[in-house]
Write a protein that holds these residues in place. Structure first.
Motif, PDB file in Angstrom:
ATOM      1  N   GLN A  21       1.215  -1.192   0.219  1.00 63.01           N
ATOM      2  CA  GLN A  21       0.175   0.058  -0.167  1.00 63.01           C
ATOM      3  C   GLN A  21       1.000   0.649   0.065  1.00 63.01           C
ATOM      4  O   GLN A  21       0.507   2.131  -0.283  1.00 63.01           O
ATOM      5  CB  GLN A  21      -1.116  -0.407   1.179  1.00 63.01           C
ATOM      6  CG  GLN A  21      -2.138  -0.587   1.362  1.00 63.01           C
ATOM      7  CD  GLN A  21      -3.078  -0.937   1.913  1.00 63.01           C
ATOM      8  OE1 GLN A  21      -2.364  -1.019   3.495  1.00 63.01           O
ATOM      9  NE2 GLN A  21      -4.250  -1.262   1.970  1.00 63.01           N
ATOM     10  N   PHE A  61      -6.405  -3.460  -2.039  1.00 61.44           N
ATOM     11  CA  PHE A  61      -5.848  -4.409  -0.922  1.00 61.44           C
ATOM     12  C   PHE A  61      -7.095  -4.114   0.150  1.00 61.44           C
ATOM     13  O   PHE A  61      -8.033  -2.894  -0.227  1.00 61.44           O
ATOM     14  CB  PHE A  61      -4.992  -3.114  -0.559  1.00 61.44           C
ATOM     15  CG  PHE A  61      -3.658  -3.203  -1.585  1.00 61.44           C
ATOM     16  CD1 PHE A  61      -2.709  -3.987  -1.891  1.00 61.44           C
ATOM     17  CD2 PHE A  61      -3.713  -2.034  -2.451  1.00 61.44           C
ATOM     18  CE1 PHE A  61      -1.575  -3.601  -2.606  1.00 61.44           C
ATOM     19  CE2 PHE A  61      -2.721  -1.075  -3.011  1.00 61.44           C
ATOM     20  CZ  PHE A  61      -1.841  -2.729  -3.312  1.00 61.44           C
ATOM     21  N   VAL A  88      -4.785  -9.779  -0.913  1.00 69.64           N
ATOM     22  CA  VAL A  88      -4.253  -8.357  -1.964  1.00 69.64           C
ATOM     23  C   VAL A  88      -4.900  -9.260  -3.201  1.00 69.64           C
ATOM     24  O   VAL A  88      -4.717 -10.263  -3.134  1.00 69.64           O
ATOM     25  CB  VAL A  88      -2.881  -8.977  -2.133  1.00 69.64           C
ATOM     26  CG1 VAL A  88      -2.566  -8.443  -3.635  1.00 69.64           C
ATOM     27  CG2 VAL A  88      -2.228  -7.477  -1.501  1.00 69.64           C
TER      28      VAL A  88
END
Length: 127
Positions: A21, A61, A88
């Motif tokens: 991220q 995500f 993910v």
């Protein structure tokens, strides 16, 4: 342009999720399942193919939740208890009608879950 879309839900550690991220692309190689899925896409002539591009994939995500039942053999969690795992989602495309059975089998073989969540559908891309 009509395409097959493939979405693979991959469990990852919270640390790896945070690194991805934050934009740390090198973290893709630090998870065996995620790197195996990406290797299948990058090694395919059809999955990850959009026009003149190859190896195309996107990452989403999030968190995934499930409650294993008594007959389940979960990788994470225990029967009867809700589990929440960092996830993910690897999304890629193939030309509509392309044979991606070999790629799907390789992805399923690399996946740790008793029942991998691998979605296949058809979408229309603009362009």
């Amino acid at each position: 342009m009509r395409m097959q879309v493939v979405r693979v839900h991959c469990p990852v550690s919270g640390n790896l999720l945070a690194r991805l991220q934050a934009g740390e692309a090198a973290a893709l190689a630090d998870d065996a399942v995620l790197s195996a899925v990406i290797a299948v896409i990058r090694g395919s002539d059809v999955l990850g193919a959009i026009g003149p591009y190859r190896g195309v994939f996107e990452l989403g995500f999030g968190l995934e939740s499930f409650v294993p039942q008594a007959e389940a053999v979960p990788t994470t969690g225990r029967a009867g208890e809700a589990a929440v795992v960092p996830t993910v989602v690897v999304k890629s495309y193939a030309p509509e009608g392309a044979d991606i059975a070999r790629e799907l089998a390789a992805i399923a073989a690399a996946h740790p879950w008793e029942i991998p969540v691998i979605e296949v559908g058809v979408v229309g891309l603009v362009g």
